[in-house]
Design an enzyme around this catalytic site. Structure first.
Site, PDB file in Angstrom:
ATOM      1  N   LEU A 265       0.818  -1.209   0.000  1.00  0.00           N
ATOM      2  CA  LEU A 265       0.000   0.000   0.000  1.00  0.00           C
ATOM      3  C   LEU A 265       0.854   1.262   0.000  1.00  0.00           C
ATOM      4  O   LEU A 265       0.496   2.259  -0.641  1.00  0.00           O
ATOM      5  CB  LEU A 265      -0.957  -0.001   1.192  1.00  0.00           C
ATOM      6  CG  LEU A 265      -2.090  -1.018   1.106  1.00  0.00           C
ATOM      7  CD1 LEU A 265      -2.874  -1.047   2.408  1.00  0.00           C
ATOM      8  CD2 LEU A 265      -2.998  -0.737  -0.080  1.00  0.00           C
TER       9      LEU A 265
ATOM     10  N   ARG B  43       1.721   1.673  -3.608  1.00  0.00           N
ATOM     11  CA  ARG B  43       0.535   1.970  -4.410  1.00  0.00           C
ATOM     12  C   ARG B  43      -0.013   3.377  -4.121  1.00  0.00           C
ATOM     13  O   ARG B  43      -0.440   4.082  -5.013  1.00  0.00           O
ATOM     14  CB  ARG B  43      -0.549   0.927  -4.135  1.00  0.00           C
ATOM     15  CG  ARG B  43      -1.809   1.182  -4.912  1.00  0.00           C
ATOM     16  CD  ARG B  43      -2.890   0.199  -4.531  1.00  0.00           C
ATOM     17  NE  ARG B  43      -4.147   0.646  -5.027  1.00  0.00           N
ATOM     18  CZ  ARG B  43      -4.775   0.134  -6.066  1.00  0.00           C
ATOM     19  NH1 ARG B  43      -4.243  -0.866  -6.715  1.00  0.00           N
ATOM     20  NH2 ARG B  43      -5.923   0.614  -6.461  1.00  0.00           N
ATOM     21  N   GLU B  44       0.002   3.780  -2.860  1.00  0.00           N
ATOM     22  CA  GLU B  44      -0.615   5.039  -2.457  1.00  0.00           C
ATOM     23  C   GLU B  44       0.402   6.150  -2.208  1.00  0.00           C
ATOM     24  O   GLU B  44       0.085   7.159  -1.600  1.00  0.00           O
ATOM     25  CB  GLU B  44      -1.466   4.823  -1.195  1.00  0.00           C
ATOM     26  CG  GLU B  44      -2.487   3.712  -1.309  1.00  0.00           C
ATOM     27  CD  GLU B  44      -3.535   3.929  -2.382  1.00  0.00           C
ATOM     28  OE1 GLU B  44      -3.765   5.078  -2.816  1.00  0.00           O
ATOM     29  OE2 GLU B  44      -4.130   2.933  -2.828  1.00  0.00           O
ATOM     30  N   ILE B  45       1.609   6.004  -2.690  1.00  0.00           N
ATOM     31  CA  ILE B  45       2.683   6.942  -2.381  1.00  0.00           C
ATOM     32  C   ILE B  45       2.428   8.349  -2.934  1.00  0.00           C
ATOM     33  O   ILE B  45       2.852   9.334  -2.353  1.00  0.00           O
ATOM     34  CB  ILE B  45       4.047   6.395  -2.883  1.00  0.00           C
ATOM     35  CG1 ILE B  45       5.191   7.167  -2.251  1.00  0.00           C
ATOM     36  CG2 ILE B  45       4.168   6.492  -4.378  1.00  0.00           C
ATOM     37  CD1 ILE B  45       5.730   6.532  -1.041  1.00  0.00           C
TER      38      ILE B  45
ATOM     39  N   TYR C 250      -0.517  10.996  -0.695  1.00  0.00           N
ATOM     40  CA  TYR C 250      -1.303  10.595   0.454  1.00  0.00           C
ATOM     41  C   TYR C 250      -0.467  10.598   1.725  1.00  0.00           C
ATOM     42  O   TYR C 250       0.734  10.372   1.688  1.00  0.00           O
ATOM     43  CB  TYR C 250      -1.874   9.188   0.254  1.00  0.00           C
ATOM     44  CG  TYR C 250      -2.820   9.103  -0.911  1.00  0.00           C
ATOM     45  CD1 TYR C 250      -4.155   9.440  -0.771  1.00  0.00           C
ATOM     46  CD2 TYR C 250      -2.369   8.706  -2.161  1.00  0.00           C
ATOM     47  CE1 TYR C 250      -5.032   9.378  -1.838  1.00  0.00           C
ATOM     48  CE2 TYR C 250      -3.236   8.632  -3.248  1.00  0.00           C
ATOM     49  CZ  TYR C 250      -4.562   8.971  -3.073  1.00  0.00           C
ATOM     50  OH  TYR C 250      -5.419   8.910  -4.132  1.00  0.00           O
TER      51      TYR C 250
END
Length: 193
Positions: free
Chosen positions: A62, A65-67, A70
């Site tokens: 995650l 993926r969410e770097i 966020y």
């Protein structure tokens, strides 16, 4: 509250970024000019309990993926059944000062952009349709009128373009629904033994 961010690495490219939903704090949301009158007082989602032995692997996935744009924050999550107490959950929250944060956009222009965008993970319109279905599937009162409005606009645009791939979209929604129902994280998968 949910808003729009650029998706350069999944449903778009750096040259032609897609659009994805991002969660933002209510205090930031209240400072935005809203172009749609469908803002709701809650955000629907799903909470997943990760096995202790998998926490590090899932977190690493995650984090990659969410770097883009966020920050990790803990927030209370209330199950649809209000007799169950709230759960403290880790969420990835968008920050309005991030260059990928788009804020509120004109819904028609946004739907048109979504219909044109695609990236390594597929077409941006697939993401929109899967998001719409996932929100509907969360519970009786779930759903999001803004997402539904965008999906309706995208379907209208899609029907006016003869080469759109609705079969691919249907297959993508079906695959994602199966993945979620089977409990797979979508991250690195173990090889079958």
């Amino acid at each position: 509250m949910a808003d729009v961010a650029i998706g350069k690495d999944h449903r778009g490219t750096p040259e032609a970024p897609g659009r994805v939903v991002t969660l933002i704090e209510r205090s930031f949301w209240e400072r935005l000019t809203d172009h749609h009158a469908t803002t709701e007082d809650q955000v629907w989602g799903a909470a997943y309990r990760i096995e202790a032995s998998k926490v590090k692997e899932v977190q690493e996935y995650l984090d990659i993926r969410e770097i883009n744009g966020y920050s990790m924050q803990y927030t209370p999550f209330w199950p649809e059944d209000r007799s169950i107490p709230s759960i403290k959950c880790l969420v990835y929250i968008g920050l309005p000062d991030n260059p990928q944060f788009m804020g509120v956009q004109d819904p028609q222009a946004l739907a048109e952009h979504i219909c044109r965008s695609k990236g390594p993970s597929g077409e941006n319109i697939e993401y929109l349709f899967m998001l719409e279905q996932a929100l509907k599937d969360l519970g009786q009162a779930s759903g999001d009128r803004h997402v539904q409005d965008l999906a309706t606009r995208a379907r209208i645009i899609q029907t006016s373009i003869p080469h759109q791939t609705s079969d691919v979209t249907d297959q993508a929604v079906e695959a994602e629904t199966h993945r979620v129902q089977s409990g797979r994280s979508g991250g690195p998968q173990e090889e079958p033994k």
